[in-house]
Structures are given as C-alpha cells and as structure tokens.
Enzyme design. Structure first.
Site, PDB file in Angstrom:
ATOM      1  N   SER A 141      -1.801  18.641  -2.545  1.00 23.58           N
ATOM      2  CA  SER A 141      -0.656  19.407  -3.046  1.00 23.58           C
ATOM      3  C   SER A 141       0.545  18.475  -3.124  1.00 23.58           C
ATOM      4  O   SER A 141       0.566  17.443  -2.453  1.00 23.58           O
ATOM      5  CB  SER A 141      -0.355  20.564  -2.077  1.00 23.58           C
ATOM      6  OG  SER A 141       0.837  21.222  -2.451  1.00 23.58           O
ATOM      7  N   TYR A 155       0.714  24.200   6.489  1.00 25.25           N
ATOM      8  CA  TYR A 155       0.129  23.858   5.188  1.00 25.25           C
ATOM      9  C   TYR A 155       0.415  22.403   4.832  1.00 25.25           C
ATOM     10  O   TYR A 155      -0.491  21.646   4.460  1.00 25.25           O
ATOM     11  CB  TYR A 155       0.709  24.802   4.131  1.00 25.25           C
ATOM     12  CG  TYR A 155       0.170  24.592   2.739  1.00 25.25           C
ATOM     13  CD1 TYR A 155      -1.142  24.940   2.418  1.00 25.25           C
ATOM     14  CD2 TYR A 155       0.976  24.058   1.725  1.00 25.25           C
ATOM     15  CE1 TYR A 155      -1.635  24.760   1.136  1.00 25.25           C
ATOM     16  CE2 TYR A 155       0.498  23.882   0.442  1.00 25.25           C
ATOM     17  CZ  TYR A 155      -0.816  24.234   0.153  1.00 25.25           C
ATOM     18  OH  TYR A 155      -1.295  24.059  -1.122  1.00 25.25           O
TER      19      TYR A 155
HETATM   20  P1  NAI Z   1      -6.513  31.062  -4.347  1.00 26.47           P
HETATM   21  O1  NAI Z   1      -6.207  31.746  -3.059  1.00 26.47           O
HETATM   22  O2  NAI Z   1      -6.136  31.716  -5.615  1.00 26.47           O
HETATM   23  O3  NAI Z   1      -8.066  30.644  -4.374  1.00 26.47           O
HETATM   24  C1  NAI Z   1      -8.604  30.016  -3.244  1.00 26.47           C
HETATM   25  C2  NAI Z   1     -10.084  29.817  -3.380  1.00 26.47           C
HETATM   26  O4  NAI Z   1     -10.557  29.154  -2.190  1.00 26.47           O
HETATM   27  C3  NAI Z   1     -10.863  31.105  -3.489  1.00 26.47           C
HETATM   28  O5  NAI Z   1     -11.974  30.901  -4.331  1.00 26.47           O
HETATM   29  C4  NAI Z   1     -11.343  31.349  -2.055  1.00 26.47           C
HETATM   30  O6  NAI Z   1     -12.551  32.102  -1.985  1.00 26.47           O
HETATM   31  C5  NAI Z   1     -11.607  29.913  -1.629  1.00 26.47           C
HETATM   32  N1  NAI Z   1     -11.635  29.760  -0.177  1.00 26.47           N
HETATM   33  C6  NAI Z   1     -10.640  29.970   0.712  1.00 26.47           C
HETATM   34  N2  NAI Z   1     -11.095  29.755   1.966  1.00 26.47           N
HETATM   35  C7  NAI Z   1     -12.404  29.382   1.847  1.00 26.47           C
HETATM   36  C8  NAI Z   1     -13.419  29.028   2.764  1.00 26.47           C
HETATM   37  N3  NAI Z   1     -13.199  29.026   4.090  1.00 26.47           N
HETATM   38  N4  NAI Z   1     -14.642  28.700   2.285  1.00 26.47           N
HETATM   39  C9  NAI Z   1     -14.887  28.698   0.950  1.00 26.47           C
HETATM   40  N5  NAI Z   1     -13.975  29.041   0.037  1.00 26.47           N
HETATM   41  C10 NAI Z   1     -12.748  29.378   0.478  1.00 26.47           C
HETATM   42  O7  NAI Z   1      -5.777  29.625  -4.242  1.00 26.47           O
HETATM   43  P2  NAI Z   1      -5.332  28.591  -5.382  1.00 26.47           P
HETATM   44  O8  NAI Z   1      -3.901  28.775  -5.640  1.00 26.47           O
HETATM   45  O9  NAI Z   1      -6.295  28.604  -6.484  1.00 26.47           O
HETATM   46  O10 NAI Z   1      -5.458  27.229  -4.552  1.00 26.47           O
HETATM   47  C11 NAI Z   1      -6.625  26.411  -4.626  1.00 26.47           C
HETATM   48  C12 NAI Z   1      -6.323  25.091  -3.958  1.00 26.47           C
HETATM   49  O11 NAI Z   1      -5.197  24.503  -4.591  1.00 26.47           O
HETATM   50  C13 NAI Z   1      -5.951  25.209  -2.488  1.00 26.47           C
HETATM   51  O12 NAI Z   1      -6.474  24.102  -1.790  1.00 26.47           O
HETATM   52  C14 NAI Z   1      -4.424  25.147  -2.512  1.00 26.47           C
HETATM   53  O13 NAI Z   1      -3.893  24.665  -1.309  1.00 26.47           O
HETATM   54  C15 NAI Z   1      -4.212  24.173  -3.647  1.00 26.47           C
HETATM   55  N6  NAI Z   1      -2.908  24.228  -4.275  1.00 26.47           N
HETATM   56  C16 NAI Z   1      -2.500  25.340  -4.960  1.00 26.47           C
HETATM   57  C17 NAI Z   1      -1.266  25.357  -5.578  1.00 26.47           C
HETATM   58  C18 NAI Z   1      -0.805  26.521  -6.386  1.00 26.47           C
HETATM   59  O14 NAI Z   1       0.366  26.510  -6.826  1.00 26.47           O
HETATM   60  N7  NAI Z   1      -1.605  27.539  -6.634  1.00 26.47           N
HETATM   61  C19 NAI Z   1      -0.351  24.205  -5.488  1.00 26.47           C
HETATM   62  C20 NAI Z   1      -0.891  23.083  -4.755  1.00 26.47           C
HETATM   63  C21 NAI Z   1      -2.129  23.110  -4.187  1.00 26.47           C
END
Ligand code: NAI
Length: 263
Positions: A141, A155
């Site tokens: 991130s 985080y």
């Molecule tokens: P989201 O909450 O929309 O999706 C998260 C995904 O990770 C889901 O598919 C969920 O099932 C899966 N997940 C969570 N815990 C899990 C576990 N223990 N085992 C297997 N799967 C698991 O989140 P988003 O926004 O799509 O974020 C995805 C990645 O991107 C994360 O690592 C987040 O930190 C990173 N990120 C997101 C940003 C954003 O603005 N949305 C910015 C910077 C980084």
C-alpha cells in the site's frame, strides 16, 4: 500488449475488490487462474469467468492457515499442472486509535497481512521454482512505507513489512528465476473503501468518496482493474528485468506538494 497466455496464476483475496480485478485481468489475458478467498463468493467469481470462456478455479482458503495455503498450491498443480505466478493480495484494514485498541487489533492485521502473505509464499514459491521460474506480486500500500494517517498504526506497520519481504525474497530467489515485486495502491474503489466511506459519512457515503477523489491529483479513485493491469505487467515476461521493485499506483496522491511558487 502484455499477455499471460499459457501461464498458471494463483491470486489470493480474489473474491472482491482489487483481488477480483486482478483475477479478471489475468484470466482475460489468457492465464489459468486459481482464485482464493475466505468466503464462498470466490466460487461464484470463478464460475463467472468460466462462463466467459476463461480457465478459472475457485478455492475457499484462509491465508492465515498454512494448511489452507498448502491445499491451495496442491489444487492449482492438480488442476493446471504447475504454477507460474503468485499474486498475494488478501489483506484487511481496520482503523483504530493506537492507545484505545487492544493487541488483538494488531494481531489481526499481522495475521492476515503479513503471515498470510508469508504462508502463501511458503506454499507456492516452491512450485514456481519447480516450474523453472516465474513471478510473485504482493499487494502492499502507499500506507506504511510512503505515508500514514492517524488510526493506521496496525495497517501501516504490516504494509511496510511487505515492502521489506518483497526485497528480501527478490534477492533470495533471483538465482532461481523468480521475480518478486510489490504494488502500492492509493485509494482504489473497493468494498473495503466503500465500507470506510460509509463509516465516515453514514448519511452520504458518496460524499466521502468525492472528498477522497478531490484530494487525488488525477481527480478520482483507482479501479481494481487498473491494479490488475499493473499486476499483469509485473507478472508477465514483459517485466523480465524487474525484481524487488515497489510500484506506486495512486493517481499521484503521494506526490509531494510544492510551496515554492513553481521554483
Ligand atoms: P476487500 O476487503 O474489498 O477485499 C479483500 C479480499 O481479501 C476479499 O476477497 C477477502 O475475502 C480476502 N481476504 C481477507 N482476509 C482473508 C484471509 N484471511 N484469507 C483469504 N482471503 C482473505 O479489500 P480491497 O480493498 O480489495 O484490498 C485488497 C488488498 O489491497 C488488501 O491487501 C489491501 O490492504 C490492499 N490495498 C487496498 C487499497 C484500497 O484503496 N482499496 C489501497 C492499498 C492497498
């Protein structure tokens, strides 16, 4: 144009948000994709991609459990014969006050964001080595190594750790032809960010989203597919000389502002 034809890719956190965007782009560029996430919704996305004519398999997998990650690697090899690409994207983000939260807040972030990536790498990288090499892409991130706001201690700490892990693994596996890079997204419109917007402005979450967009030089949030395009490039042979890199995808939001009147 980047192509992932004939590649086999494993994507974690692939049921929604950025991970779903990555899985969609990989599959549409010709990769056989194994989508992993905790919930059963990951099976639905795999079915949707198959209906489009893509090769896709869904696996329910909690990345905090090393046995689940071993089963994930096994399923990918049994389904498609080998693994070329691992995209470690699963992650959580819950804001909190450092002095108010108890240690379970920290542990939850460490377990998913660091240990989850560690477990997936431990299980899948040996298969990539066995296949003769390939690529790992990790979702870090902008928060952590580059910037941080109040409420993000747990985080930010975990996401900065992923930059270090990326560099160390890039060094360690370079001689086995495995490239390791990470992406550092800014605000990407996903269920995670929509949930935060709802928390900060329950009456009008779109207002909160607009406020974020106004602070981004490009004037909008990014899309999961834009992250997918970047990951596809880093995972592809087009990026054959790139390893240990940290690539920012944030619409310019971490660009320093100048107060020097253009000098
Ligand atoms: P989201 O909450 O929309 O999706 C998260 C995904 O990770 C889901 O598919 C969920 O099932 C899966 N997940 C969570 N815990 C899990 C576990 N223990 N085992 C297997 N799967 C698991 O989140 P988003 O926004 O799509 O974020 C995805 C990645 O991107 C994360 O690592 C987040 O930190 C990173 N990120 C997101 C940003 C954003 O603005 N949305 C910015 C910077 C980084």
């Amino acid at each position: 144009m980047t192509t992932l034809n004939n590649k086999v890719a494993v994507v974690t956190g692939a049921s929604k948000g950025i991970g779903a965007g990555i899985a969609r782009v990989f599959a549409r560029q010709g990769a056989s994709v194994v989508l992993a996430a905790r919930g059963a919704d990951v099976l639905d996305l795999a079915a949707e991609l198959r209906a489009e004519g893509c090769e896709a398999t869904g696996v329910q997998c909690d990345v905090t459990d090393p046995r689940d990650c071993k089963r994930l690697a096994r399923t990918a090899v049994e389904s498609y014969g080998r693994i070329d690409i691992l995209d470690c994207n699963a992650g959580i983000c819950r804001l909190g006050n450092f002095l108010d939260e108890n240690d379970s807040w920290r542990d939850a972030h460490v377990n998913v964001n660091i240990n989850g990536v560690w477990n997936a790498c431990k299980s899948v990288i040996p298969e990539i080595v066995r296949a003769g090499g390939g690529a790992v892409v990790i979702t870090s991130s902008v928060t952590g190594d580059l910037v941080a706001d109040p409420g993000e201690a747990a985080y930010a700490m975990t996401k900065a750790a992923l930059v270090g892990l990326t560099k160390a693994l890039a060094r360690e596996f370079a001689d086995r032809n495995v490239r390791v890079n990470c992406i550092c997204p800014g605000y990407i419109r996903t269920p995670l960010v929509e949930g935060m917007a709802e928390q900060s402005d329950p009456d009008n979450p779109e207002r909160a989203i607009d406020e974020i967009a106004r602070a981004v030089p490009l004037g909008r949030l990014g899309t999961p597919e834009e992250c997918g395009q970047l990951c596809a490039f880093l995972a592809s042979d087009d990026a054959s000389y790139i390893t240990g890199a940290q690539v920012v995808i944030d619409g310019g939001s971490t660009l320093p502002e100048t107060t020097s009147m253009g000098q």
